[in-house]
Design a protein around this motif. Structure first.
Motif, PDB file in Angstrom:
ATOM      1  N   ILE A  25      23.250  50.388  -2.579  1.00 45.77           N
ATOM      2  CA  ILE A  25      24.959  50.852  -3.924  1.00 45.77           C
ATOM      3  C   ILE A  25      24.542  51.143  -5.497  1.00 45.77           C
ATOM      4  O   ILE A  25      23.881  49.725  -6.129  1.00 45.77           O
ATOM      5  N   ASP A  26      24.477  52.032  -5.928  1.00 46.03           N
ATOM      6  CA  ASP A  26      24.145  52.490  -7.079  1.00 46.03           C
ATOM      7  C   ASP A  26      25.135  51.347  -8.406  1.00 46.03           C
ATOM      8  O   ASP A  26      26.249  51.196  -8.635  1.00 46.03           O
ATOM      9  N   SER A  27      23.853  50.796  -9.605  1.00 45.09           N
ATOM     10  CA  SER A  27      24.385  49.462 -10.482  1.00 45.09           C
ATOM     11  C   SER A  27      25.623  49.814 -10.726  1.00 45.09           C
ATOM     12  O   SER A  27      27.128  48.919 -11.392  1.00 45.09           O
ATOM     13  N   GLY A  28      26.287  51.462 -11.364  1.00 38.94           N
ATOM     14  CA  GLY A  28      26.864  52.224 -12.112  1.00 38.94           C
ATOM     15  C   GLY A  28      28.671  52.042 -10.820  1.00 38.94           C
ATOM     16  O   GLY A  28      28.772  51.923 -11.593  1.00 38.94           O
ATOM     17  N   VAL A  29      27.899  53.013  -9.599  1.00 39.12           N
ATOM     18  CA  VAL A  29      29.195  52.906  -9.227  1.00 39.12           C
ATOM     19  C   VAL A  29      29.804  51.730  -8.760  1.00 39.12           C
ATOM     20  O   VAL A  29      30.856  51.453  -8.895  1.00 39.12           O
ATOM     21  N   LEU A  30      28.888  50.527  -8.772  1.00 35.20           N
ATOM     22  CA  LEU A  30      29.440  49.183  -7.923  1.00 35.20           C
ATOM     23  C   LEU A  30      30.156  48.989  -9.489  1.00 35.20           C
ATOM     24  O   LEU A  30      31.402  48.139  -9.236  1.00 35.20           O
ATOM     25  N   ARG A  31      29.546  49.242 -10.877  1.00 36.72           N
ATOM     26  CA  ARG A  31      30.555  48.503 -11.673  1.00 36.72           C
ATOM     27  C   ARG A  31      31.857  48.702 -11.653  1.00 36.72           C
ATOM     28  O   ARG A  31      33.223  48.317 -12.437  1.00 36.72           O
ATOM     29  N   LEU A  56      28.668  60.420   2.061  1.00 39.45           N
ATOM     30  CA  LEU A  56      28.081  59.610   1.884  1.00 39.45           C
ATOM     31  C   LEU A  56      26.844  59.451   3.449  1.00 39.45           C
ATOM     32  O   LEU A  56      26.531  58.182   4.233  1.00 39.45           O
ATOM     33  N   THR A  57      27.065  60.177   4.160  1.00 47.03           N
ATOM     34  CA  THR A  57      26.713  60.529   5.386  1.00 47.03           C
ATOM     35  C   THR A  57      25.639  60.493   5.579  1.00 47.03           C
ATOM     36  O   THR A  57      24.802  59.824   6.571  1.00 47.03           O
ATOM     37  N   ASN A  58      25.099  61.120   5.316  1.00 40.36           N
ATOM     38  CA  ASN A  58      23.338  61.223   5.597  1.00 40.36           C
ATOM     39  C   ASN A  58      22.541  60.337   4.113  1.00 40.36           C
ATOM     40  O   ASN A  58      21.362  60.347   4.249  1.00 40.36           O
ATOM     41  N   ALA A  59      23.428  59.876   3.601  1.00 42.05           N
ATOM     42  CA  ALA A  59      22.923  59.227   2.158  1.00 42.05           C
ATOM     43  C   ALA A  59      21.912  57.513   2.811  1.00 42.05           C
ATOM     44  O   ALA A  59      22.327  57.488   3.355  1.00 42.05           O
ATOM     45  N   LYS A  60      21.432  58.320   1.869  1.00 43.75           N
ATOM     46  CA  LYS A  60      20.451  56.189   1.662  1.00 43.75           C
ATOM     47  C   LYS A  60      20.716  55.398   1.268  1.00 43.75           C
ATOM     48  O   LYS A  60      20.405  54.076   0.843  1.00 43.75           O
ATOM     49  N   LYS A  61      21.691  55.596  -0.214  1.00 45.99           N
ATOM     50  CA  LYS A  61      21.870  55.045  -0.912  1.00 45.99           C
ATOM     51  C   LYS A  61      22.904  55.350  -1.577  1.00 45.99           C
ATOM     52  O   LYS A  61      23.369  57.256  -1.991  1.00 45.99           O
ATOM     53  N   TRP A  62      24.315  55.516  -2.280  1.00 49.13           N
ATOM     54  CA  TRP A  62      24.900  55.473  -2.669  1.00 49.13           C
ATOM     55  C   TRP A  62      25.563  55.522  -4.718  1.00 49.13           C
ATOM     56  O   TRP A  62      25.494  54.534  -5.371  1.00 49.13           O
ATOM     57  N   GLU A  63      25.175  56.841  -5.049  1.00 47.90           N
ATOM     58  CA  GLU A  63      24.593  56.856  -6.201  1.00 47.90           C
ATOM     59  C   GLU A  63      25.799  58.017  -7.206  1.00 47.90           C
ATOM     60  O   GLU A  63      26.881  58.452  -5.975  1.00 47.90           O
ATOM     61  N   GLN A  64      25.311  58.281  -7.881  1.00 46.92           N
ATOM     62  CA  GLN A  64      26.453  58.336  -8.368  1.00 46.92           C
ATOM     63  C   GLN A  64      26.445  59.696  -8.352  1.00 46.92           C
ATOM     64  O   GLN A  64      27.655  60.269  -8.087  1.00 46.92           O
ATOM     65  N   SER A  65      25.942  60.714  -7.586  1.00 47.38           N
ATOM     66  CA  SER A  65      26.099  62.081  -7.716  1.00 47.38           C
ATOM     67  C   SER A  65      26.904  62.143  -6.251  1.00 47.38           C
ATOM     68  O   SER A  65      27.092  62.988  -6.330  1.00 47.38           O
TER      69      SER A  65
END
Length: 819
Positions: free
Chosen positions: A633-639, A663-672
């Motif tokens: 998970i991206d640090s910005g999303v988590l924060r 997030l279905t096919n995501a490898k990481k939860w990014e801000q995008s």
């Protein structure tokens, strides 16, 4: 290992334990008696005699104790006290199928011809003993000096004394003697339940913080404990899961020792059966470390610290092994109790400790959380770690309460849950309950009121309890309520205990709180009326879940500060039978959701958010958790998810944001992957969420600007007649000097965390704060240059960064000393 040159005298009250157990004969002979159950019995040494055995097994020292001769057929000397116990087979632990014998029922003591049990002198007593261990069961030894060890009676000898007391009293001759001649070298051990039996109000099985603070208050204020407050060393074992070590060498202090995964009483509750001698085994483990410490010239405080851990671990193993699988063939007690093994289910290294707050400030007492004192990082960093690496990694030194799938580290929350669990357990075990158990649950919509109580019920009686849900706001007539009562009866007739949720019980029905009066008879008498008939409800658990009130105090009107408004509220409350309804409740719980409930004292909401978010990731997007258990998970999303001020719909909003993300096919939860701003607006303040999301970027963009301004302020302070501009001063620095200042600026957010501040990007120039001397000292201890620190607030404010107190840290100046 034997230590023959170290002499330990073990003396005190003595008894023998007569053990009875039943087996079924599998013989196929035709003799009639062989078809009936067989009763077996055996004699086992108890009290000081058992303690002597345990101390020998733990220390290997030369043990001097009373010796009792008895015949091979078990005939005991006249006047010797003997207890009787029925044994049974119980699971060795909660997971295994292997069974051992433990006590099924204590049957009592065999009647004596005289009221006074027989006492026994120490055989081959040694006045120069290195250690004396006393087992005072309040059966005569404590008032009969003739049977005391010689090393104790001599005022010129000062051995280490471990005094195990059963019924704490300052009126015995033994206590008076110890207080006069041996208090400095005496370690007093009293089981927590024995202390409670003296009228000492110490909570049990709620939270370690509550139990510890109760003890500190009692030792300071309870006159019944005045004599114990003078002890140099006082140890209170708390079940098999913890202990308190109180010491007073001129200044009193207390330490709590605990297992993180269990609370007092949990261990025996989860297995089954009982055992005598648990405190004796604890004392033997304590003696082992003290003997070792004395031989290695280790201080008594360090030896006791290690001994408490040894005692807790040993007592647990003693209970688990019980009397073994075959009583006549197994050695009791087992020598392996005091031996370390890689296969051990309990190790003294698992046992944590923490100083107990000793403050007279009630605010500091109420905000004491072990999670804060056991961690060198702040709550935000712990929260990040929970989401990133999981609870087991982030909270391995912190007490965690578990109720089925529900887990919490919030002291207020699990104290409330524990209280409800205790009520349910007691009610389920009651044979002739004449009325339902009524409890109330409050919380904001989406906080998890139903989930929490359901998980508690599943722990109490998973195969007995069946859940029913009714939303009173959807009921149109009284007949709807009558129908719901009949459904409750139907479940009772099946032999189940209905767990009945009356959601939004505080909603309007004809008038404000109009439903309350219709529950009074069912709650009090266990019946309801239908036309001219009266129907018994049977055994049931009523859970009243608030819909308009988020806390019990709010429901009762205690949050109304205006006197006139409160009088008007109470008039309506009485008219709606509110006080009568409350009098029929047996407990309540305020469910704490992911939002902060109080700006001053609700400190752990960010931890609750983190545990909820980690649970959602594991359940809904497990592909974002790698093989090492790390969340991608991206640090910005988590924060942003952890720090946003409020979720509009509590837990449902966090779940919704996750489900709205791609997030279905995501490898990481990014801000995008996050939903668009107008979609986020449904659940959070989208502008604040974005500022948290982009905070690193905002700050990174301003590092150069902040560095130039900081350098200029320092230059101006060193040269009052400075004519250069800020940019000119910056250009005059070497590359190395510029990098030093840049690195210093980059570390400011982490530095501010150390003193419970955060850096927030804002639209307008904020107010400039001033650090206290204690805050400056803390930052200096972490290596931050004092000549730079005082300029931080102004430098940050000039670039539209606000320094604000962390919302998830109850702050007071005194807390800084615990960092």
């Amino acid at each position: 290992m034997e230590i023959k040159d170290f002499n330990i005298v073990v003396s005190g009250d003595v008894c023998f334990n007569l053990l009875f157990w039943q087996t079924n004969n599998e013989c196929t002979d035709n003799l009639n008696w062989q078809h009936y159950p067989h009763i077996h019995n055996i004699s086992s040494e108890g009290e000081a005699l058992l303690l002597a055995k345990l101390v020998y097994l733990s220390t290997g020292a030369n043990i001097i104790s009373p010796k009792i001769k008895y015949s091979s057929n078990g005939h005991l000397p006249d006047g010797l006290l003997s207890s009787n116990s029925e044994l049974g087979l119980f699971p060795m632990n909660e997971h295994g199928e292997e069974k051992v014998y433990r006590i099924k029922q204590f049957l009592g003591f065999t009647e004596l011809n005289s009221n006074m049990p027989k006492l026994f002198s120490t055989t081959n007593d040694d006045e120069n003993a290195d250690m004396v261990i006393l087992d005072d069961e309040n059966n005569g030894f404590n008032n009969n000096k003739n049977f005391w060890p010689l090393a104790l009676k001599s005022s010129s000898k000062h051995p280490i004394i471990i005094y195990k007391m059963d019924k704490p009293s300052s009126s015995t001759e033994l206590w008076k003697h110890l207080e006069r001649f041996h208090m400095k070298n005496t370690i007093v051990v009293i089981n927590g339940d024995d202390l409670r039996s003296k009228g000492v109000n110490i909570s049990k099985n709620l939270s370690w913080e509550r139990t510890a603070l109760d003890f500190v208050w009692q030792i300071k204020n309870n006159p019944n404990l005045g004599f114990l407050s003078k002890c140099n060393h006082l140890i209170i074992p708390l079940g098999l899961e913890g202990a308190i070590y109180y010491r007073n060498n001129g200044e009193a202090s207390s330490h709590l020792y605990f297992l993180t995964y269990a609370f007092e009483g949990d261990f025996i509750e989860k297995t089954q059966g009982k055992m005598y001698g648990l405190t004796s085994c604890f004392v033997a483990g304590l003696a082992k470390s003290i003997v070792s410490g004395k031989l290695k010239n280790i201080s008594i405080y360090r030896a006791i610290d290690d001994g408490i851990r040894e005692g807790i671990a040993s007592a647990q193993k003693y209970f688990v092994y019980g009397f073994g699988q075959n009583i006549k063939e197994n050695n009791f007690p087992s020598p392996s109790i005091f031996k370390d093994s890689q296969k051990d289910f309990i190790s003294k290294n698992y046992i944590q400790d923490v100083p107990i707050r000793n403050s007279n400030d009630p605010n500091c007492q109420s905000c004491w959380y072990i999670i804060k004192d056991k961690s060198s990082t702040n709550l935000a960093e712990i929260a990040y770690d929970i989401v990133k690496n999981g609870e087991d990694s982030a909270l391995k030194y912190i007490p965690i309460a578990r109720f089925g799938k529900l887990k919490t580290v919030d002291r207020d929350e699990f104290e409330a849950y524990k209280s409800i669990k205790n009520l349910m357990s007691e009610y389920i075990s009651t044979q002739n309950a004449v009325r339902p158990l009524s409890i109330a649950v409050f919380g904001t919509p989406g906080s998890g009121k139903s989930f929490g109580v359901t998980e508690i019920a599943s722990c109490v009686a998973p195969n007995l309890i069946e859940k029913l849900d009714f939303n009173l706001s959807q009921f149109q007539t009284l007949s709807d309520l009558i129908i719901s009562f009949h459904k409750v009866i139907d479940i009772s007739l099946k032999g189940k205990v209905p767990l009945v949720f009356f959601d939004e019980f505080d909603s309007t029905f004809g008038e404000k709180l109009g439903w309350l009066k219709y529950f009074l008879a069912p709650m009090q008498d266990g019946v309801f009326r239908e036309a001219n008939s009266i129907h018994p409800i049977g055994k049931a658990i009523f859970v009243f879940a608030g819909g308009t009130s988020s806390t019990f105090k709010e429901f009762c009107g205690e949050t109304i500060s205006d006197k006139a408004e409160h009088r008007e509220f109470f008039k309506e409350f009485q008219s709606a039978k509110g006080p009568d309804f409350i009098s029929r409740l047996r407990g309540y719980v305020n469910i704490l959701g992911p939002n902060q409930t109080d700006e001053n004292w609700d400190q752990l909401f960010i931890i609750r958010r983190a545990m909820l978010l980690r649970s959602l990731l594991e359940r809904k997007v497990p592909h974002l958790i790698n093989k090492r258990g790390e969340a991608q998970i991206d640090s910005g999303v988590l924060r942003a998810l952890l720090k946003v001020t409020k979720y509009k719909h509590e837990s449902r909003s966090i779940e919704a944001i996750l489900e709205m993300s791609r997030l279905t096919n995501a490898k990481k939860w990014e801000q995008s992957h996050l939903p668009a701003k107008d979609q986020l607006k449904l659940h959070v303040d989208e502008e604040e969420f974005t500022r948290h999301l982009m905070q690193e970027e905002f700050f990174a963009e301003k590092v150069e600007e902040l560095s130039i301004n900081l350098n200029y302020m320092i230059a101006c302070a060193n040269n009052n007649n400075l004519n250069s501009t800020s940019n000119e001063c910056w250009r005059n620095l070497s590359s190395q000097e510029k990098d030093t200042i840049r690195n210093h600026i980059r570390n400011i957010p982490n530095a501010l965390y150390k003193i419970y501040y955060d850096v927030i990007s804002v639209m307008d120039k904020p107010e400039i704060i001033t650090f206290t001397d204690k805050e400056l000292n803390v930052l200096a201890k972490y290596g931050y240059n004092p000549k730079y620190i005082k300029y931080w607030p102004k430098v940050l404010a000039n670039s539209n960064f606000k320094i604000e107190r962390l919302k998830f840290a109850c702050y007071c100046e005194s807390h800084l000393k615990f960092m």
